[in-house]
Write an enzyme that holds these catalytic residues in place. Structure first.
Site, mmCIF file in Angstrom:
data_model
loop_
_atom_site.group_PDB
_atom_site.id
_atom_site.type_symbol
_atom_site.label_atom_id
_atom_site.label_comp_id
_atom_site.label_asym_id
_atom_site.label_seq_id
_atom_site.Cartn_x
_atom_site.Cartn_y
_atom_site.Cartn_z
ATOM 1 N N ARG A 1 -7.076 5.725 -8.694
ATOM 2 C CA ARG A 1 -7.266 7.350 -8.476
ATOM 3 C C ARG A 1 -7.382 7.837 -9.785
ATOM 4 O O ARG A 1 -7.742 8.843 -10.165
ATOM 5 C CB ARG A 1 -5.601 7.725 -7.798
ATOM 6 C CG ARG A 1 -5.312 7.611 -7.045
ATOM 7 C CD ARG A 1 -4.308 8.619 -5.540
ATOM 8 N NE ARG A 1 -3.921 8.071 -4.249
ATOM 9 C CZ ARG A 1 -3.151 7.015 -3.552
ATOM 10 N NH1 ARG A 1 -2.049 6.477 -5.144
ATOM 11 N NH2 ARG A 1 -2.787 6.631 -2.506
ATOM 12 N N SER B 1 -2.800 5.474 1.032
ATOM 13 C CA SER B 1 -3.451 4.647 1.264
ATOM 14 C C SER B 1 -3.812 3.353 2.207
ATOM 15 O O SER B 1 -2.780 3.913 3.611
ATOM 16 C CB SER B 1 -3.207 3.519 0.080
ATOM 17 O OG SER B 1 -3.690 3.878 -1.285
ATOM 18 N N LEU C 1 1.057 -0.789 -0.058
ATOM 19 C CA LEU C 1 -0.082 0.205 -0.105
ATOM 20 C C LEU C 1 0.918 1.453 -0.524
ATOM 21 O O LEU C 1 2.071 1.280 0.812
ATOM 22 C CB LEU C 1 -0.593 0.001 1.529
ATOM 23 C CG LEU C 1 -1.989 -1.165 1.513
ATOM 24 C CD1 LEU C 1 -2.878 -1.119 2.610
ATOM 25 C CD2 LEU C 1 -3.327 -0.796 0.469
ATOM 26 N N ASP C 2 0.399 2.336 -0.670
ATOM 27 C CA ASP C 2 1.314 3.354 -0.735
ATOM 28 C C ASP C 2 0.865 4.394 0.387
ATOM 29 O O ASP C 2 -0.216 3.776 0.784
ATOM 30 C CB ASP C 2 1.639 4.537 -2.057
ATOM 31 C CG ASP C 2 -0.163 4.323 -2.165
ATOM 32 O OD1 ASP C 2 -0.543 4.928 -1.636
ATOM 33 O OD2 ASP C 2 -0.755 4.498 -4.076
ATOM 34 N N VAL C 3 1.489 5.519 0.872
ATOM 35 C CA VAL C 3 1.930 6.359 1.829
ATOM 36 C C VAL C 3 0.284 6.749 1.419
ATOM 37 O O VAL C 3 -0.594 7.641 2.841
ATOM 38 C CB VAL C 3 2.269 7.338 2.073
ATOM 39 C CG1 VAL C 3 3.964 6.517 2.342
ATOM 40 C CG2 VAL C 3 2.482 7.960 0.270
#
Length: 259
Positions: A196, A61, A57-59
């Site tokens: 997104r 999310s 997961l990116d920052v």
């Protein structure tokens, strides 16, 4: 692990001087702890622990993030080879566009959105799902006229079993209150930035613009939010319980998909 109770130090036999019967000194066999096992000598018992991360997961999310410990690292690889579907809730906001498609990015455009309705949004979602369904069949490399395809469809196993572009298997609108909306997206091989961008493209298709306000993973294969441990439960007992609760599901899914 280091906070858990330690085993008792090993004992060994030493011959120590002691007063004898005649006023002299004699050697007496005595069991004493091995100093090498003392916590102040040995230090922490566990200094390294092999851990692996599943689908990252990116920052920007949140949600389900699977970790493997020890043998679990091999299971992570097996789960990756199963190409299981992940589910996200994605929030959107009509009326503006940014350079990174998120609501925290640099604003590049403002638009009107009064003409957008839920019916129009759901028509766009139906087109997206239909297009991705064709891509799913294309990358599955299965002849849909065969018995094999029928059996896989019954088991829900039609999916790309190799590299493919991001594929959305299902998408629906959960909430719609202008200018905000929330989607549920089932997908494969995605990134959070891709989701997104989907929100951005939905805004363009509706003759407006939109930014993503939230990306939350609510399911990763066999793991759901109910299996997740919040930060307050990051302790040995909770982690042991979580591993025990999911072991059978992981084993069953791997055997069903890749044997």
């Amino acid at each position: 692990l280091n906070a858990a109770p330690r085993r008792a130090p090993r004992q060994h036999v030493r011959f120590l001087p002691a007063p004898g019967d005649g006023g002299g000194t004699e050697l007496v066999a005595t069991r004493v702890p091995v100093l090498a096992d003392h916590p102040l000598v040995r230090g922490p018992r566990f200094r390294r622990l092999k851990m692996g991360a599943g689908h990252r997961l990116d920052v920007k999310s949140s949600g389900v993030f699977v970790l493997g410990i020890g043998h679990g690292n091999k299971l992570l690889t097996d789960l990756y080879n199963c190409h299981l579907t992940k589910v996200y809730t994605v929030g959107g906001l009509f009326g503006k566009a940014t350079d990174d498609f998120s609501d925290t990015g640099k604003l590049v455009e403002k638009t009107t959105f009064d003409h957008v309705t839920r019916e129009k949004l759901e028509r766009i979602l139906a087109v997206i799902q239909g297009t991705n369904h064709k891509a799913l069949l294309l990358h599955s490399n299965i002849d849909m006229r065969t018995q094999e395809a029928y059996e896989l469809a019954v088991k829900g196993l039609i999916r790309p079993m190799g590299k493919s572009p991001p594929i959305i298997t299902a998408i629906r609108c959960l909430q719609f209150t202008l200018p905000e909306f929330q989607l549920e997206i089932h997908c494969l091989h995605e990134t959070q930035q891709y989701l997104r961008k989907i929100v951005h493209e939905i805004g363009l298709e509706l003759k407006s613009s939109a930014v993503c306000t939230q990306v939350r993973r609510i399911r990763d294969g066999v793991f759901t939010l109910e299996d997740a441990l919040p930060r307050t439960q990051w302790n040995l007992q909770s982690i042991q319980n979580a591993i025990g609760d999911c072991q059978l599901r992981v084993k069953t899914e791997i055997e069903k998909t890749i044997g």
